[in-house]
Design a protein around this motif. Structure first.
Motif, short mmCIF file in Angstrom:
data_model
loop_
_atom_site.label_atom_id
_atom_site.label_comp_id
_atom_site.label_asym_id
_atom_site.label_seq_id
_atom_site.Cartn_x
_atom_site.Cartn_y
_atom_site.Cartn_z
N MET A 66 0.86 -1.18 0.00
CA MET A 66 0.00 0.00 0.00
C MET A 66 0.90 1.24 0.00
SD MET A 66 -3.00 0.89 2.71
CE MET A 66 -4.55 0.61 1.92
N THR A 67 0.71 2.11 -0.97
CA THR A 67 1.54 3.30 -1.09
C THR A 67 1.12 4.36 -0.07
OG1 THR A 67 0.11 4.38 -2.69
CG2 THR A 67 1.77 2.86 -3.57
N ARG A 68 1.97 5.36 0.08
CA ARG A 68 1.69 6.46 1.01
C ARG A 68 0.39 7.18 0.62
NH1 ARG A 68 2.69 12.00 1.17
NH2 ARG A 68 2.99 12.82 3.27
N ASN A 69 0.20 7.39 -0.67
CA ASN A 69 -1.01 8.07 -1.16
C ASN A 69 -2.27 7.25 -0.84
OD1 ASN A 69 -2.17 10.33 -2.53
ND2 ASN A 69 -2.52 8.99 -4.30
N GLN A 70 -2.20 5.94 -1.00
CA GLN A 70 -3.34 5.08 -0.68
C GLN A 70 -3.64 5.07 0.81
OE1 GLN A 70 -1.85 1.49 -2.48
NE2 GLN A 70 -3.20 1.69 -4.27
N ARG A 71 -2.58 5.08 1.63
CA ARG A 71 -2.80 5.13 3.09
C ARG A 71 -3.45 6.45 3.50
NH1 ARG A 71 2.45 2.54 3.41
NH2 ARG A 71 3.35 4.61 3.63
N LEU A 72 -2.96 7.56 2.93
CA LEU A 72 -3.57 8.86 3.23
C LEU A 72 -5.02 8.91 2.77
CD1 LEU A 72 -0.80 11.49 2.41
CD2 LEU A 72 -1.89 11.08 4.60
N LEU A 73 -5.29 8.35 1.60
CA LEU A 73 -6.66 8.31 1.09
C LEU A 73 -7.57 7.54 2.04
CD1 LEU A 73 -8.57 8.97 -1.30
CD2 LEU A 73 -7.91 6.76 -2.26
N ALA A 74 -7.10 6.40 2.52
CA ALA A 74 -7.91 5.60 3.45
C ALA A 74 -8.14 6.35 4.76
CB ALA A 74 -7.22 4.26 3.71
N VAL A 75 -7.12 7.03 5.26
CA VAL A 75 -7.26 7.78 6.52
C VAL A 75 -8.24 8.93 6.35
CG1 VAL A 75 -6.01 9.34 8.08
CG2 VAL A 75 -5.01 7.14 7.45
N PHE A 76 -8.13 9.68 5.27
CA PHE A 76 -9.04 10.82 5.06
C PHE A 76 -10.47 10.36 4.78
CE2 PHE A 76 -5.19 13.48 4.27
CZ PHE A 76 -5.45 14.41 5.26
N ASP A 77 -10.63 9.27 4.03
CA ASP A 77 -11.98 8.76 3.78
C ASP A 77 -12.63 8.28 5.08
OD1 ASP A 77 -11.88 9.38 1.13
OD2 ASP A 77 -11.56 7.32 0.43
N LEU A 78 -11.85 7.62 5.92
CA LEU A 78 -12.37 7.20 7.23
C LEU A 78 -12.70 8.41 8.09
CD1 LEU A 78 -13.03 4.90 9.15
CD2 LEU A 78 -10.65 4.95 9.91
N ARG A 118 -7.67 16.71 2.61
CA ARG A 118 -7.61 15.58 1.67
C ARG A 118 -7.25 16.06 0.28
NH1 ARG A 118 -10.51 12.68 -2.12
NH2 ARG A 118 -10.53 10.44 -1.92
N ALA A 119 -7.85 17.16 -0.15
CA ALA A 119 -7.54 17.70 -1.48
C ALA A 119 -6.09 18.16 -1.56
CB ALA A 119 -8.48 18.86 -1.80
N ARG A 120 -5.55 18.63 -0.45
CA ARG A 120 -4.18 19.14 -0.43
C ARG A 120 -3.15 18.01 -0.43
NH1 ARG A 120 0.34 20.31 -0.93
NH2 ARG A 120 1.59 21.79 0.23
N PHE A 121 -3.43 16.95 0.33
CA PHE A 121 -2.40 15.94 0.55
C PHE A 121 -2.58 14.64 -0.24
CE2 PHE A 121 -2.06 18.44 4.52
CZ PHE A 121 -0.76 18.86 4.34
N VAL A 122 -3.73 14.43 -0.85
CA VAL A 122 -3.96 13.18 -1.59
C VAL A 122 -4.13 13.49 -3.07
CG1 VAL A 122 -5.50 11.21 -1.88
CG2 VAL A 122 -5.05 12.10 0.40
N ALA A 123 -3.25 12.92 -3.87
CA ALA A 123 -3.33 13.10 -5.31
C ALA A 123 -4.33 12.11 -5.89
CB ALA A 123 -1.96 12.87 -5.95
N MET A 124 -5.12 12.57 -6.85
CA MET A 124 -6.10 11.70 -7.50
C MET A 124 -5.66 11.45 -8.94
SD MET A 124 -9.73 13.25 -6.21
CE MET A 124 -10.70 11.95 -6.93
#
Length: 194
Positions: free
Chosen positions: A1-13, A124-130
């Motif tokens: 799991m990449t850093r971006n995916q971990r951040l995405l999961a944390v922000f979604d939660l 989330r918009a600042r730290f997670v790339a889509m």
């Protein structure tokens, strides 16, 4: 799991927890408030507008249509953001979705909720790339706001906030099931290699 995916999961939660905390709102649970739904913004806003000269029935219809428009526009913006890979556009869609849910809360709780939600979606918009995704993946990723907008369109005219809360929970459950059933891109890539 990449850093971006971990951040995405944390922000979604974190976003789901903000919704749950402010919809539950233990600080607003008194004997009077729990038994009466008249403190909800959806029912209080038309009365406030009626006190300023607007007809109550017209004010209720305006508030309901505005919330429905926010729900639908929020869902569509979030889907478009997934298609384009644009985090800022997704944050705008998520905030509009939050605005449509905020009417189911007491007035001061709704204000706190919108502030907390704005903070979390901005981070989330600042730290997670889509990355751009396919149309099917975008729709399945945003099934929660899409399902809530559909439920709101069908049930809002009964003017029963409890039905809309149930529609919100059902839409969340359906989106979680859809995410679980859709294979990830990484699993698809591994299958293509074998």
């Amino acid at each position: 799991m990449t850093r971006n995916q971990r951040l995405l999961a944390v922000f979604d939660l974190a976003i789901v927890l903000v919704f749950a905390l402010f919809l539950w709102a233990p600080w607003d649970r008194t004997a009077v408030a729990a038994s009466s739904s008249s403190t909800m913004a959806w029912l209080a806003l038309p009365v406030m507008l009626a006190h300023h000269g607007m007809h109550l029935e017209f004010a209720t219809i305006i508030v309901t249509i505005s919330a429905l428009a926010a729900a639908a526009l929020g869902a569509l913006l979030a889907i478009a953001a997934r298609l384009r890979g644009n985090s800022a556009l997704w944050a705008a869609g998520a905030f509009l979705f939050g605005c449509s849910v905020a009417i189911l809360m007491p007035l001061w709780t709704a204000i706190g909720f919108l502030g907390a939600l704005l903070l979390v979606v901005a981070l989330r918009a600042r730290f997670v790339a889509m990355r751009p995704v396919t149309a099917l993946a975008a729709v399945l990723s945003e099934l929660w706001p899409l399902g809530y907008a559909a439920g709101f369109a069908a049930l809002a005219w009964r003017y029963n906030p409890q039905l809309l809360l149930k529609a919100l929970v059902i839409a969340l459950g359906a989106s979680l099931v859809a995410r679980a059933l859709v294979p990830s891109q990484r699993a698809a890539a591994i299958e293509n290699l074998s």
